[in-house]
Design an enzyme around this catalytic site. Structure first.
Site, PDB file in Angstrom:
ATOM      1  N   ALA A 111      -0.335  10.512  13.514  1.00  0.00           N
ATOM      2  CA  ALA A 111       0.979  10.178  11.813  1.00  0.00           C
ATOM      3  C   ALA A 111       2.082   9.889  12.009  1.00  0.00           C
ATOM      4  O   ALA A 111       2.356   8.950  11.174  1.00  0.00           O
ATOM      5  CB  ALA A 111      -0.335  11.301  10.787  1.00  0.00           C
ATOM      6  N   PRO A 113       6.083   9.418  12.231  1.00  0.00           N
ATOM      7  CA  PRO A 113       6.646   9.863  11.761  1.00  0.00           C
ATOM      8  C   PRO A 113       5.936  10.138   9.957  1.00  0.00           C
ATOM      9  O   PRO A 113       6.497  10.189   8.937  1.00  0.00           O
ATOM     10  CB  PRO A 113       7.961   9.490  12.078  1.00  0.00           C
ATOM     11  CG  PRO A 113       8.026   8.580  11.654  1.00  0.00           C
ATOM     12  CD  PRO A 113       6.118   8.277  13.070  1.00  0.00           C
ATOM     13  N   GLY A 115       5.122   6.431   8.694  1.00  0.00           N
ATOM     14  CA  GLY A 115       4.847   5.361   8.436  1.00  0.00           C
ATOM     15  C   GLY A 115       3.582   4.763   7.202  1.00  0.00           C
ATOM     16  O   GLY A 115       3.136   4.166   6.460  1.00  0.00           O
ATOM     17  N   ARG A 139       7.379  16.234  15.299  1.00  0.00           N
ATOM     18  CA  ARG A 139       7.420  15.241  14.854  1.00  0.00           C
ATOM     19  C   ARG A 139       6.167  15.367  13.164  1.00  0.00           C
ATOM     20  O   ARG A 139       6.412  15.279  12.898  1.00  0.00           O
ATOM     21  CB  ARG A 139       6.585  14.315  15.277  1.00  0.00           C
ATOM     22  CG  ARG A 139       7.662  13.556  16.700  1.00  0.00           C
ATOM     23  CD  ARG A 139       6.434  12.843  17.980  1.00  0.00           C
ATOM     24  NE  ARG A 139       5.407  12.039  17.410  1.00  0.00           N
ATOM     25  CZ  ARG A 139       5.918  10.363  16.894  1.00  0.00           C
ATOM     26  NH1 ARG A 139       6.963  10.387  17.334  1.00  0.00           N
ATOM     27  NH2 ARG A 139       5.151   9.799  16.088  1.00  0.00           N
ATOM     28  N   ASP A 179      -3.173   4.982  14.893  1.00  0.00           N
ATOM     29  CA  ASP A 179      -2.173   4.348  15.240  1.00  0.00           C
ATOM     30  C   ASP A 179      -1.475   5.040  16.908  1.00  0.00           C
ATOM     31  O   ASP A 179      -1.094   5.984  16.637  1.00  0.00           O
ATOM     32  CB  ASP A 179      -1.188   4.514  14.134  1.00  0.00           C
ATOM     33  CG  ASP A 179       0.327   3.464  14.723  1.00  0.00           C
ATOM     34  OD1 ASP A 179      -0.397   2.244  15.876  1.00  0.00           O
ATOM     35  OD2 ASP A 179       0.925   4.121  14.843  1.00  0.00           O
ATOM     36  N   CYS A 232       1.152  -0.344  19.499  1.00  0.00           N
ATOM     37  CA  CYS A 232       2.688  -1.428  19.550  1.00  0.00           C
ATOM     38  C   CYS A 232       2.297  -1.722  21.284  1.00  0.00           C
ATOM     39  O   CYS A 232       4.068  -1.276  21.807  1.00  0.00           O
ATOM     40  CB  CYS A 232       3.626  -1.084  18.675  1.00  0.00           C
ATOM     41  SG  CYS A 232       4.222   0.889  19.585  1.00  0.00           S
TER      42      CYS A 232
END
Length: 492
Positions: A111, A113, A115, A139, A179, A232
């Site tokens: 999770a 930072p 977003g 983090r 993510d 990403c």
């Protein structure tokens, strides 16, 4: 293109074919700046009316906006009030395709930072549970800060590897966000330093991690629940290969269509002789030469119904014993104190002096508080989303909302508590405007004069707001408001 790894460029040419030159040209363009509105506090329409920035809607994210770098939104008081999160536009997409609803149990597995976690938490509206996890302790602290700013009241900010969470939460969550840590190829334009780290830890390194992570995530998803996988990066070995691996090892999982947008591109089913699962066509890719954002990979999955072996509501009552094997915990009795009795009179272990201190403060607060969810740890009080989570032997930064500290004969409210309040839930409020010099003074940690016109009705604690949105607490003493904004949060 001399700064980009040669192996990366060779693969991108094979992957893109005739679009390769257009892709290269986008590296000479300007990066996009985006913010996402905190819909738990304000609607996009209301936000547009009060914000002074140069905004343009992000067409594929309903609460997202492009802004000009010169606007410097991180310096504005509305940022300190948690009205928005600064986020690269493409990175807003996953949470916008995994919409959460009040009452759901939601996991953001990687999770920090924050977003995506803040977006998922905003959708819950304080009902249900958000487990926001990150294995990196530093983090994780940044993640906690962002959830606090957003006023997410029902979160558990955990610090565990995925396999430990999978042991604790079998088939437990309605929605899961993965993510995944990745090689970051989509960030090369935004942050050229990522290209250097790619040379040391590239797609093959991260692919091995991702294969493990997605299997643990799938094991934590309820039948009928949805999971979103995103990276990403452009590398098929971190994207379609991972989906193929997941579908082969967890046949109860299936890729499903997501909300479309004209700029999205289909996932691929073959690359350099490697064949991926046919349903990878349902995945979506964001290419920076097609859209106003950086590179991203998107996949929405669902677990087929009817695979649970036991009632799902039992899952939360599982905790690891010393042997590491699951053990069942007795459910709480749910017995309530007599009706009409205030919550501070129901919490066990408090002295009469402490109860009086709580009464003096909370008589000004109109939030509905369930005494069974109050967790007292020494002097500190927390309001937790589920009391049984505190007993699960998890490493976590925070469970629920930090309400404040019980000092001798007084209660001192904490900053995270301020950010879940509003003029509707607190009757002692100082209303500042975004252009008021005192707003900036408050955010710098300075005390300032107040009068009855400011809403001061005697000494004590007050919620300080900007345009009606919470910033923190102050304590009135005579004609001065003593600043209680935390030192680590102050503007410099």
């Amino acid at each position: 293109m001399g700064d980009l790894p040669e192996k990366f460029l060779e693969r991108m040419q094979l992957l893109l074919g005739e679009e390769y030159e257009a892709f290269l040209r986008c590296f000479d363009g300007q990066r996009q700046y985006g913010l996402r509105v905190n819909t738990a506090k304000i609607t996009p329409e209301e936000f547009e009316k009060i914000v002074p920035f140069h905004l343009k809607k992000i067409p594929w994210v309903s609460e997202g906006y492009f802004y000009d770098r010169e606007d410097a939104p991180a310096r504005h008081p509305f940022y300190a009030a948690g009205l928005y999160y600064l986020q690269e536009p493409s990175a807003m997409t996953p949470a916008s395709r995994l919409r959460t609803r009040p009452g759901e149990k939601v996991l953001d597995l990687c999770a920090a930072p924050g977003g995506k976690a803040t977006a998922l938490g905003a959708g819950l509206r304080g009902e249900g549970l958000l487990v926001a996890n990150d294995i990196n302790t530093a983090r994780g602290r940044a993640l906690l800060r962002n959830l606090e700013l957003f006023g997410i009241s029902n979160s558990l900010v955990a610090n565990e590897p995925p396999h430990i969470l999978a042991e604790k939460f079998p088939e437990y969550f309605d929605k899961i966000m993965v993510d995944a840590p990745c090689s970051g190829e989509g960030m090369f334009r935004k942050n050229p330093a990522v290209a250097e780290s790619w040379k040391e830890k590239g797609p093959d390194y991260f692919s091995a991690l991702q294969k493990e992570i997605v299997l643990h995530a799938a094991d934590m998803l309820k039948p009928g629940g949805q999971m979103f996988y995103s990276t990403c990066t452009f590398a098929p070995e971190e994207n379609e290969r991972i989906m193929t691996h997941l579908l082969a090892n967890r046949p109860e999982m299936e890729l499903i269509p997501m909300e479309e947008w004209e700029g999205f591109s289909e996932g691929i089913t073959e690359f350099q002789g490697e064949h991926f699962h046919e349903s990878c066509r349902l995945c979506r890719r964001i290419w920076p030469h097609h859209m106003a954002g950086e590179g991203h990979f998107l996949a929405l999955l669902q677990k087929k119904a009817g695979t649970a072996e036991e009632p799902l509501e039992e899952a939360v009552s599982v905790s690891s014993g010393a042997s590491g094997k699951p053990k069942k915990r007795k459910k709480q009795s749910g017995q309530q104190a007599p009706k009409g009795k205030p919550w501070w009179a129901q919490v066990k272990g408090l002295t009469a002096e402490q109860r009086k201190a709580l009464e003096e403060f909370f008589v000004h607060i109109s939030l509905p508080i369930d005494a069974a969810r109050i967790d007292v740890r020494g002097e500190k009080l927390y309001y937790v989303p589920d009391a049984s989570l505190s007993e699960m032997r998890l490493h976590f930064h925070r469970n629920g909302v930090y309400l404040g500290d019980l000092k001798k004969k007084r209660f001192e409210p904490a900053q995270p508590f301020a950010l879940i309040l509003s003029p509707d839930t607190c009757d002692r409020v100082i209303r500042l405007a975004q252009g008021d010099e005192r707003t900036e003074s408050y955010l710098r940690g300075e005390s300032f004069p107040v009068t009855k016109e400011d809403g001061v009705q005697g000494s004590g604690w007050y919620l300080v707001t900007v345009e009606g949105y919470p910033l923190g607490f102050g304590k009135a003493a005579g004609a001065v408001l003593k600043n209680k904004y935390p030192a680590g949060w102050r503007k410099t």
